[in-house]
Design an enzyme around this catalytic site. Sequence first.
Site, PDB file in Angstrom:
ATOM      1  N   SER A   1      -1.667 105.676  -5.077  1.00  0.00           N
ATOM      2  CA  SER A   1      -1.485 106.392  -6.338  1.00  0.00           C
ATOM      3  C   SER A   1      -1.709 107.876  -6.125  1.00  0.00           C
ATOM      4  O   SER A   1      -2.446 108.284  -5.212  1.00  0.00           O
ATOM      5  CB  SER A   1      -2.482 105.886  -7.383  1.00  0.00           C
ATOM      6  OG  SER A   1      -2.495 106.709  -8.539  1.00  0.00           O
TER       7      SER A   1
ATOM      8  N   TYR B   1     -10.555 103.758 -10.392  1.00  0.00           N
ATOM      9  CA  TYR B   1      -9.160 103.488 -10.045  1.00  0.00           C
ATOM     10  C   TYR B   1      -8.728 104.369  -8.878  1.00  0.00           C
ATOM     11  O   TYR B   1      -8.150 103.896  -7.894  1.00  0.00           O
ATOM     12  CB  TYR B   1      -8.258 103.750 -11.254  1.00  0.00           C
ATOM     13  CG  TYR B   1      -6.779 103.726 -10.924  1.00  0.00           C
ATOM     14  CD1 TYR B   1      -6.118 102.519 -10.732  1.00  0.00           C
ATOM     15  CD2 TYR B   1      -6.053 104.910 -10.794  1.00  0.00           C
ATOM     16  CE1 TYR B   1      -4.764 102.494 -10.422  1.00  0.00           C
ATOM     17  CE2 TYR B   1      -4.714 104.891 -10.483  1.00  0.00           C
ATOM     18  CZ  TYR B   1      -4.071 103.684 -10.294  1.00  0.00           C
ATOM     19  OH  TYR B   1      -2.734 103.659  -9.967  1.00  0.00           O
TER      20      TYR B   1
END
Length: 265
Positions: free
Chosen positions: A141, A154
């Site tokens: 990500s 995350y």
Amino acid sequence: MNIPGNVIVVTGAGNGIGRQVALQLLAQGASVAGVDLNESGLAETARLADAGGRFASHVLNITDREAVEALPTAVEAAFGRVDAVVNIAGVIQQFKKVIDLPFSEIEKVMNVNFWGTMNMCKAFLPALLARPSAALVNVSSMGAYAPVPGQAVYGASKAAVKILTEALYAELLDTNVSVTVIFPGAIGTDIASNSGVSLGHASGDAPAYKTTPPEEAARVIIDAIKKEKFRATIGRDAATMDRLSRLSPKTATTLIAKQMGGLLS
């Protein structure tokens, strides 16, 4: 790696980027083993693909190590071999600061994003190494290099995927397996609801920032497979922050904090 005729495992194939990767791979002549926890989502992917026996659904939780360890045998039983694995399945966390985030949420995010990816890599590497040409693709990500407030865990989980993938690239450098890490920016998917996360007033009727369609994200991923790229970013946001985070990590972190901090209010 060529796409037509090859057998490719795709996690998260029941929705979002994973579904689009599966559909585009099938359209280009591959056979796909779609993996997802959502049985109805996989059924919808199969319906949209209309690819007959070239698509097989495998309903399982990638955090279930025993189930994942049995998956290569199941895929080989259906298709005879495995040529590539694309690890897309993932979740985001509740939009909370670390100090307010319960350990149960931290463990869930790490289990899915890091351990789920690790489980898949460990389970399938022997099968991939047995092929004359194979590919392993892990989706990290933009949050792995441009930390978002309220998404610290995350981002940490995806940073772990980044380092894992880059280390696997180094370890497999002299083998037949190409290894790629993907860095998506903001993608127009239902990852928040699929993760059990409410964006509250920040979500509105549409995102406050531009997102990349999952169809485009899938095209980038498949192009990376074909060209055996070391890494690829998805979206202008991911590409811009990639460059900025290299030049000035502090500036990049501050910019993201100012842009995304409202999600915490």
